[in-house]
Design a protein around this motif. Structure first.
Motif, PDB file in Angstrom:
ATOM      1  N   ALA A  85       0.860  -1.155  -0.110  1.00 17.39           N
ATOM      2  CA  ALA A  85       0.059  -0.232   0.211  1.00 17.39           C
ATOM      3  C   ALA A  85       0.892   1.193  -0.052  1.00 17.39           C
ATOM      4  O   ALA A  85       0.368   2.034  -0.722  1.00 17.39           O
ATOM      5  N   SER A  88       2.255   1.920  -3.465  1.00 17.72           N
ATOM      6  CA  SER A  88       1.208   2.327  -4.651  1.00 17.72           C
ATOM      7  C   SER A  88       0.489   3.472  -4.313  1.00 17.72           C
ATOM      8  O   SER A  88      -0.549   3.609  -5.054  1.00 17.72           O
ATOM      9  N   ARG A  90      -1.463   4.595  -1.296  1.00 11.07           N
ATOM     10  CA  ARG A  90      -2.663   4.330  -0.571  1.00 11.07           C
ATOM     11  C   ARG A  90      -2.295   4.702   1.173  1.00 11.07           C
ATOM     12  O   ARG A  90      -2.110   3.946   1.757  1.00 11.07           O
ATOM     13  N   LEU A  93      -4.660   3.061   4.054  1.00  8.77           N
ATOM     14  CA  LEU A  93      -4.505   1.476   4.002  1.00  8.77           C
ATOM     15  C   LEU A  93      -3.053   1.412   4.557  1.00  8.77           C
ATOM     16  O   LEU A  93      -2.932   0.287   5.466  1.00  8.77           O
ATOM     17  N   THR A  94      -2.021   2.197   4.192  1.00 10.69           N
ATOM     18  CA  THR A  94      -0.830   1.869   4.587  1.00 10.69           C
ATOM     19  C   THR A  94      -0.966   2.427   6.347  1.00 10.69           C
ATOM     20  O   THR A  94      -0.403   1.360   6.993  1.00 10.69           O
ATOM     21  N   ALA A 222      -9.130   0.296   7.112  1.00 12.49           N
ATOM     22  CA  ALA A 222      -8.914   1.242   6.111  1.00 12.49           C
ATOM     23  C   ALA A 222     -10.065   1.842   5.343  1.00 12.49           C
ATOM     24  O   ALA A 222     -11.079   1.662   5.360  1.00 12.49           O
ATOM     25  N   GLU A 226      -9.630   2.831  -0.349  1.00 12.71           N
ATOM     26  CA  GLU A 226      -8.289   2.411  -0.653  1.00 12.71           C
ATOM     27  C   GLU A 226      -8.062   0.857  -0.046  1.00 12.71           C
ATOM     28  O   GLU A 226      -7.262   0.356  -0.441  1.00 12.71           O
ATOM     29  N   SER A 227      -9.336   0.452   0.081  1.00 16.02           N
ATOM     30  CA  SER A 227      -9.207  -0.963   0.778  1.00 16.02           C
ATOM     31  C   SER A 227      -9.344  -2.257  -0.206  1.00 16.02           C
ATOM     32  O   SER A 227      -9.283  -3.350   0.294  1.00 16.02           O
TER      33      SER A 227
END
Length: 344
Positions: A85, A88, A90, A93-94, A222, A226-227
């Motif tokens: 994440a 990429s 996000r 989510l991270t 998240a 973004e999940s």
């Protein structure tokens, strides 16, 4: 854990008292067979000297070890997801994945140390590395992983050192995969029949279970936008877990029996129900907030119950001599049959 060794001379013990009493009972029962047929050989039960188990059961305790197995697996898969994440783009989510990985790793170490009884015992395992020992290798997976995941979660929470966050996230992500599966290798490397017999399948059970738990928790925490990577990980992991568990439970050998009976059987049935329901919700409603949360909770619960079920099944098989004696006799019979076929 000390591996057990089969006790010489262990075998069958006749049930229901002396021979005269058994014959009288058969006559009163009419033999217990159609037409009053009398069995020439009575049913037997397995035992060992002084009623002791043939192998030494594990000294690990419930709930410490099953919780360690669950939290370590969920943390490992979450660390992998967090690194993906982050790379990429996000951030939501991270952040969720780093919190799950950091919290799970620290909690798992706490349960492991509590099971060991004294904290210094964990440090003693770091004195030597032995590549042929899953326990030794696992110690050197757990230590850098928990340090990196815990530090990354801390700096994420405090908002410090953004470069350190990325570095720590990548390190924990690299160790996350082995962290999610090495415990299955550790269990299967023992003499416990219902673990050792499935040494090729338990890593898939634990790996899929870890992906379902980590993906499910991150999906629930998240931002919905973004999940999607977490949802995909949860779906794939749940599918692997259900397929691998089915392979273990449907095996025709006697050592699969503990997964169906007693407390272990109850755990495994509940785990399959939670995982299958969570998988269905993730597929059909995982893109909604309510569906994501409900699915994530069910998948995490299924993963937790799977770890308890596998642990209890192994403990039950270690206590009952049948699960040691029957496979031994089957292997001996197979070897004898092979020798006879070659000599003919």
């Amino acid at each position: 854990m000390t591996e057990g060794v089969a006790t010489p001379g262990a075998g069958w013990r006749r049930a229901d008292g002396p021979p005269s009493q058994r014959r009288q009972k058969r006559r009163r029962r009419g033999g217990g067979r159609p037409g009053g047929e009398v069995a020439m050989v009575e049913e037997a039960e397995f035992t060992s000297y002084y009623g002791r188990p043939i192998i030494k059961p594990p000294v690990w305790k419930t709930p410490d070890v099953p919780l360690y197995l669950f939290l370590g697996g969920a943390a490992g898969s979450s660390a992998v997801l967090g690194a993906i994440a982050d790379l990429s783009g996000r951030p939501g989510l991270t952040r969720a994945a780093r919190y799950v990985a950091g919290g799970g790793s620290i909690a798992s170490v706490g349960f492991l140390i509590h099971d060991l009884g004294r904290p210094e015992r964990f440090l003693h395992m770091l004195r030597v590395i032995k590549v042929t020992s899953p326990l030794s290798v696992g110690t050197y997976i757990l230590s850098p992983f928990s340090a990196a995941a815990g530090a990354t979660a801390a700096v994420e929470l405090l908002g410090w050192f953004p470069r350190l966050k990325r570095f720590g996230g990548i390190v924990s992500g690299l160790f996350g995969g082995p962290m999610a599966t090495y415990t299955a290798v550790l269990l299967a490397n023992t003499a416990v029949p219902s673990w050792h017999a499935f040494h090729t399948r338990l890593p898939f059970v634990f790996g899929g279970s870890a992906m379902a738990a980590g993906g499910g928790l991150c999906m629930a925490l998240a931002p919905l936008a973004e999940s999607e990577p977490a949802r995909k990980m949860a779906i794939i992991g749940a599918g692997i877990e259900l397929a691998a568990v089915r392979g273990v439970e449907n095996d025709e050998s006697v050592v699969s029996e503990p997964y169906h009976i007693g407390r272990a059987g109850t755990f495994m049935r509940a785990a399959k129900a939670c995982t299958a329901t969570g998988l269905g919700l993730a597929v059909l409603g995982g893109r909604t907030r309510v569906g994501a949360v409900a699915s994530g909770v069910l998948l995490a619960a299924g993963s937790l119950l799977t770890r308890f079920g596998v642990f209890d099944a192994g403990m039950a098989s270690a206590r009952d001599p049948k699960y040691t004696v029957v496979p031994q006799r089957e292997r001996m019979a197979a070897r004898e049959a092979g020798v006879h076929s070659v000599t003919r």
